[in-house]
Design a protein around this motif. Structure first.
Motif, PDB file in Angstrom:
ATOM      1  N   UNK A   5     -72.171  35.728  36.148  1.00  0.00           N
ATOM      2  CA  UNK A   5     -72.923  35.055  35.086  1.00  0.00           C
ATOM      3  C   UNK A   5     -72.570  33.577  34.991  1.00  0.00           C
ATOM      4  N   UNK A   6     -73.578  32.720  35.075  1.00  0.00           N
ATOM      5  CA  UNK A   6     -73.391  31.311  34.794  1.00  0.00           C
ATOM      6  C   UNK A   6     -73.523  31.069  33.305  1.00  0.00           C
ATOM      7  N   UNK A   7     -72.488  30.521  32.674  1.00  0.00           N
ATOM      8  CA  UNK A   7     -72.494  30.364  31.214  1.00  0.00           C
ATOM      9  C   UNK A   7     -72.847  28.939  30.783  1.00  0.00           C
ATOM     10  N   UNK A   8     -73.356  28.126  31.733  1.00  0.00           N
ATOM     11  CA  UNK A   8     -73.719  26.770  31.365  1.00  0.00           C
ATOM     12  C   UNK A   8     -72.509  25.862  31.285  1.00  0.00           C
ATOM     13  N   UNK A   9     -72.724  24.599  30.916  1.00  0.00           N
ATOM     14  CA  UNK A   9     -71.631  23.627  30.932  1.00  0.00           C
ATOM     15  C   UNK A   9     -70.682  23.694  29.750  1.00  0.00           C
ATOM     16  N   UNK A 108     -77.391  29.940  35.517  1.00  0.00           N
ATOM     17  CA  UNK A 108     -77.037  29.158  34.336  1.00  0.00           C
ATOM     18  C   UNK A 108     -77.390  27.700  34.536  1.00  0.00           C
ATOM     19  N   UNK A 109     -77.220  26.906  33.500  1.00  0.00           N
ATOM     20  CA  UNK A 109     -77.500  25.472  33.565  1.00  0.00           C
ATOM     21  C   UNK A 109     -76.291  24.775  34.165  1.00  0.00           C
ATOM     22  N   UNK A 110     -76.467  24.165  35.327  1.00  0.00           N
ATOM     23  CA  UNK A 110     -75.356  23.468  35.953  1.00  0.00           C
ATOM     24  C   UNK A 110     -75.103  22.129  35.262  1.00  0.00           C
ATOM     25  N   UNK A 111     -73.910  21.583  35.435  1.00  0.00           N
ATOM     26  CA  UNK A 111     -73.500  20.390  34.687  1.00  0.00           C
ATOM     27  C   UNK A 111     -74.388  19.185  34.969  1.00  0.00           C
ATOM     28  N   UNK A 112     -74.879  19.051  36.194  1.00  0.00           N
ATOM     29  CA  UNK A 112     -75.719  17.897  36.510  1.00  0.00           C
ATOM     30  C   UNK A 112     -77.020  17.928  35.713  1.00  0.00           C
ATOM     31  N   UNK A 113     -77.561  19.118  35.513  1.00  0.00           N
ATOM     32  CA  UNK A 113     -78.803  19.248  34.753  1.00  0.00           C
ATOM     33  C   UNK A 113     -78.556  18.921  33.279  1.00  0.00           C
ATOM     34  N   UNK A 114     -77.434  19.425  32.735  1.00  0.00           N
ATOM     35  CA  UNK A 114     -77.087  19.105  31.352  1.00  0.00           C
ATOM     36  C   UNK A 114     -76.846  17.617  31.168  1.00  0.00           C
ATOM     37  N   UNK A 216     -63.873  16.712  34.593  1.00  0.00           N
ATOM     38  CA  UNK A 216     -64.901  17.263  33.707  1.00  0.00           C
ATOM     39  C   UNK A 216     -66.117  16.342  33.636  1.00  0.00           C
ATOM     40  N   UNK A 217     -66.190  15.385  34.551  1.00  0.00           N
ATOM     41  CA  UNK A 217     -67.242  14.374  34.545  1.00  0.00           C
ATOM     42  C   UNK A 217     -68.223  14.596  35.697  1.00  0.00           C
ATOM     43  N   UNK A 218     -69.499  14.386  35.414  1.00  0.00           N
ATOM     44  CA  UNK A 218     -70.530  14.313  36.442  1.00  0.00           C
ATOM     45  C   UNK A 218     -70.942  12.856  36.579  1.00  0.00           C
ATOM     46  N   UNK A 219     -70.980  12.335  37.798  1.00  0.00           N
ATOM     47  CA  UNK A 219     -71.423  10.974  38.064  1.00  0.00           C
ATOM     48  C   UNK A 219     -72.765  11.056  38.795  1.00  0.00           C
ATOM     49  N   UNK A 220     -73.809  10.491  38.190  1.00  0.00           N
ATOM     50  CA  UNK A 220     -75.147  10.520  38.778  1.00  0.00           C
ATOM     51  C   UNK A 220     -75.510   9.102  39.221  1.00  0.00           C
TER      52      UNK A 220
END
Length: 241
Positions: A5-9, A108-114, A216-220
Motif C-alpha cells: 500500500x502506498x500511503x502518500x507523502x 499512492x500519491x508520490x512525493x513529486x506529485x504532491x 525529505x525534500x523533492x527538487x523539481x
C-alpha cells in the motif's frame, strides 16, 4: 492476501480511498516505524510489525510469511509503493517463495506529485524521476541518467537529493545539469510534503541553497520553458524550441 500500500507523502488527505479501505479492513500492518507513525490513528487497534531504516527485506519477508498463513496483511510504503517503494522488493521475494500468495499493489500519491501540486504545475510536459541515493544504484549510473535527462531538457524530479552521508550528490548533479540548462532555470523545492512542517519554495538553479535540501525534500528542475507566474511554477504543455 498481501497488500502493498502506498500511503502518500504524509497526509490522510493525499491517501487514495483504496489505500484507506485496505488499511481499514486488513488485520496486520507491516511497515517502517516512521510510516507507522504517520498512519497511527488509522491502525491503533491492529497488530503492527515495524522495523527501522534499512529493514526493507526483513519487513517484506515477514509480510510474506504472514500472508502464507492465510491472513490478510498490508505492508505500507510512503508515496507510491511502486516508485522507490516496497512493491518491487516484495514481488521479487514473493516470486522466490515456495508457497505462493495473492498480492495486490495499491497505488499512492508520490512525493513529486504532491510537491508539484503545492508549487503550481511544473510537470505539464515530459518529466522524469531520478534518485540521487547511491545505496542501491552506482553513482556513475546515476550521473549518466542525470546527464541524459538534462541533455534532453526533461523536467527533472530529484528524489533523495542530499543527506548527511551524501552531502555533495546534489551539487554534483546540478553541475551536470548546468552543462545543458541555464543557471536561471526555475527550480521548485518541496520539503516534508503534506506534513505539518511542509515548505514550498521556488528559486533558480543559480540561487538554490543546498542547505534547504535534505532527504525529505523533492527538487523539481524545470525545462527551458518553465516559468513563474503569480508565485507558481508553470511548465507549458507545449514545448518551444
Amino acid at each position: 492476501m498481501l497488500y502493498i500500500v502506498g500511503i502518500g507523502p504524509g497526509s490522510r488527505d493525499l491517501m487514495t480511498q483504496e489505500a484507506l479501505d485496505v488499511i481499514a479492513k486488513t488485520e496486520i500492518i507491516v511497515g517502517y516505524s516512521t510510516y507507522i507513525r504517520i498512519i497511527r490513528d488509522l491502525i491503533k487497534d491492529k497488530e503492527i510489525v515495524s522495523t527501522g531504516m534499512r529493514g526493507e527485506v526483513a519487513r517484506c519477508q515477514k509480510a510474506i510469511e504472514i500472508a502464507q498463513t492465510g491472513k490478510d496483511v498490508a505492508i505500507v510504503s510512503s508515496g507510491d509503493a511502486g516508485i522507490y517503494g516496497m512493491a518491487g522488493l516484495a514481488l521479487e521475494l514473493a516470486a522466490k517463495a515456495e508457497a505462493k500468495i495473492d498480492i495486490k499493489v495499491v497505488p499512492g500519491v508520490t512525493a513529486s506529485i504532491g510537491a508539484a501540486a503545492a508549487l503550481g504545475a511544473p510537470l505539464m510536459n515530459d518529466f522524469c524521476h531520478i534518485s540521487l541515493s547511491d545505496l542501491m544504484t552506482p553513482w556513475e549510473v546515476i550521473t549518466k541518467r542525470v546527464d541524459a535527462a538534462a541533455s534532453a531538457d526533461f523536467v527533472i524530479c530529484l528524489y533523495n537529493p542530499r543527506s548527511k552521508g551524501r552531502p555533495n550528490n546534489l551539487r554534483e548533479a546540478l553541475d551536470i545539469i548546468l552543462k545543458y540548462k541555464s543557471p536561471e532555470t526555475v527550480v521548485g523545492i518541496g520539503k516534508d510534503v503534506a506534513r505539518p512542517k511542509e515548505i514550498e519554495k521556488i528559486t533558480m538553479i543559480k540561487d538554490l541553497d543546498e542547505e534547504d535540501v535534505d532527504m525529505t525534500t523533492i527538487v523539481i528542475i524545470g525545462n527551458k520553458n518553465t516559468y513563474v507566474a503569480d508565485g507558481r511554477m508553470i511548465t507549458p504543455r507545449g514545448y518551444t524550441l
